[in-house]
Design a protein around this motif. Sequence first.
Motif, PDB file in Angstrom:
ATOM      1  N   HIS A 177       0.840  -1.204   0.000  1.00  0.00           N
ATOM      2  CA  HIS A 177       0.000   0.000   0.000  1.00  0.00           C
ATOM      3  C   HIS A 177       0.875   1.255   0.000  1.00  0.00           C
ATOM      4  N   ILE A 180       2.405   1.850  -3.458  1.00  0.00           N
ATOM      5  CA  ILE A 180       1.501   2.417  -4.460  1.00  0.00           C
ATOM      6  C   ILE A 180       1.308   3.910  -4.237  1.00  0.00           C
ATOM      7  N   VAL A 184       2.390   7.154  -6.812  1.00  0.00           N
ATOM      8  CA  VAL A 184       1.457   8.162  -7.307  1.00  0.00           C
ATOM      9  C   VAL A 184       1.863   9.548  -6.828  1.00  0.00           C
ATOM     10  N   ILE A 194      -6.335   9.550 -11.669  1.00  0.00           N
ATOM     11  CA  ILE A 194      -5.779   8.206 -11.548  1.00  0.00           C
ATOM     12  C   ILE A 194      -6.881   7.221 -11.918  1.00  0.00           C
ATOM     13  N   PHE A 196      -8.613   3.562 -12.178  1.00  0.00           N
ATOM     14  CA  PHE A 196      -8.718   2.233 -11.591  1.00  0.00           C
ATOM     15  C   PHE A 196      -9.760   1.432 -12.359  1.00  0.00           C
ATOM     16  N   THR A 200     -11.868  -2.839  -7.475  1.00  0.00           N
ATOM     17  CA  THR A 200     -10.419  -2.826  -7.313  1.00  0.00           C
ATOM     18  C   THR A 200     -10.056  -2.809  -5.836  1.00  0.00           C
ATOM     19  N   VAL A 241      -2.044   8.186 -14.487  1.00  0.00           N
ATOM     20  CA  VAL A 241      -1.616   6.858 -14.045  1.00  0.00           C
ATOM     21  C   VAL A 241      -2.800   5.905 -14.130  1.00  0.00           C
ATOM     22  N   PHE A 243      -3.905   2.089 -12.527  1.00  0.00           N
ATOM     23  CA  PHE A 243      -3.565   1.056 -11.543  1.00  0.00           C
ATOM     24  C   PHE A 243      -4.236  -0.245 -11.956  1.00  0.00           C
ATOM     25  N   ILE A 276       0.851   1.321 -12.973  1.00  0.00           N
ATOM     26  CA  ILE A 276       1.216   0.637 -11.735  1.00  0.00           C
ATOM     27  C   ILE A 276       0.690  -0.783 -11.849  1.00  0.00           C
ATOM     28  N   GLU A 277       1.593  -1.752 -11.860  1.00  0.00           N
ATOM     29  CA  GLU A 277       1.244  -3.169 -11.975  1.00  0.00           C
ATOM     30  C   GLU A 277       1.355  -3.807 -10.592  1.00  0.00           C
ATOM     31  N   ASP A 278       0.212  -4.006  -9.947  1.00  0.00           N
ATOM     32  CA  ASP A 278       0.180  -4.600  -8.608  1.00  0.00           C
ATOM     33  C   ASP A 278       0.270  -6.115  -8.763  1.00  0.00           C
ATOM     34  N   THR A 300       6.280   1.414 -16.503  1.00  0.00           N
ATOM     35  CA  THR A 300       5.578   0.529 -15.579  1.00  0.00           C
ATOM     36  C   THR A 300       6.301   0.389 -14.254  1.00  0.00           C
TER      37      THR A 300
END
Length: 469
Positions: A177, A180, A184, A194, A196, A200, A241, A243, A276-278, A300
């Motif tokens: 967390h 991320i 940002v 941003i 999403f 999510t 961005v 996510f 952002i690749e979680d 990325t």
Amino acid sequence: MTNWLPDLSAGEGPLYLKLAQSIEAAIDSGALPPGEKLPAQRNLAFDIGVTLGTVSRAYALVHERGLVAGEVGRGTYVRERKAHTDTPTGGIRSLAGTQPFEAPVGKLRFDATGAPHVGQAAVIEAILTKVAADHPTEISDYTRSAPGHWQEAGALWMARAGWTPETEGIVVTQGAHAAIVSVVTAVTAPGDRILFENLTYSQVARALSLMGRRILAGETDAQGLVPDDFERICQQQHPAVVFLMPTLQNPTLAAMDRARRETIANLARRYNVLVIEDDIYGVLLNDTQPMLASLAPERTFVISGLSKSVSPGVRGGWVSCPPHFAARVKIAHKMLTGGTAFLLAECAARLVLSGEAKAIRTRVVAELQARETLARAIFEGHTFRSLPQIPFLWLQLPEPWLSGTFKAAAFDAGVLIDGEDEFKAGRSDKVHHRARIAFSNHGSDDIRRGFQLLRNVLDGGVAGYDSAS
């Protein structure tokens, strides 16, 4: 008005906190019953020999806790305290208002997805003991630099599907967390948009909203973000961005194939959107699809950590940054969190580099597979999505259940779950009639009992649930 006076010899902390604790204790004991008027602030300050400001701060604190009510011109009175059958504290809640910090007494938690207990405590204890012995100075001071092996551990843990991050691009963080939010913060400004997926990991969306970023939600299908909607939003809203969780989406368990990933990567490049690749769940799977970071390495950021696969309490996390971004993310993380804790970061690195993290992950996956098999047996006949290595299932609710109503009925039955609203990035009229059932907490007996309680609620239907009037 009572002649009650506080005892400031007990309690901990500054005087105003001791005074607030004394007032609360008196209310709990009945020495200050409901409706009782507290002493005037100026008079109390004189009687106990403290400043008026000390009393004012204490009264403000007990007012925030809901113990008293102030009326201008009349004074401060003890409020009537409602009886709570589930928890003496009435359930202290998070900012989102959806999850208690601790489960109320008698409730089973099926709303958390951290790694289950598989004996990792003994391993972590041994490592922490060794860290304290090896680094007595470092653990008693601020962390002023990051040893290179912290980054090496991150690169080793994150490497997957033919992709290996550059060590110099790794930033050590206090969990996924924090990683991320740090990314940002480093690459956007307040007011930036941003994007999403419409369902999510919403807690990070809420955190970014509090920080002044504007949240957008894109349409999804069985593979996650729909490319056409991504392009439409890029053309109309210009997000800075996006996510994504391409390998395993929480809560839907959607997964992108190679073609979808390539399309998303190309669109991000065309419209200059950072990604952002979680991958926090990716380390639990043997997925061979290419990482977005290998398709669009220049834009990325990959997020990973130990929370789902080893232990959430270690707070081990890393972010792999594109070239030239690592320094900015590292500074943002320090400004947001106060800096990395040496003890935890060193523990996380040793877990990975020693091979213990991999061994624990193997045991975690085996335990999750057993629990998912049990879920399939108990929920047979109902529609849901699940995977053997993943600690939750995405349950489709039969008619006429609504997500919120089912969540309330489950709570009354003794089980805490997450309804679909918990995962919405923002307000939405779209209804999915789904609930997430997570099962990484508790022992095997509690898991079976919780599943059966939920099955009973499902089979009972709305007619078997009488909501509170």
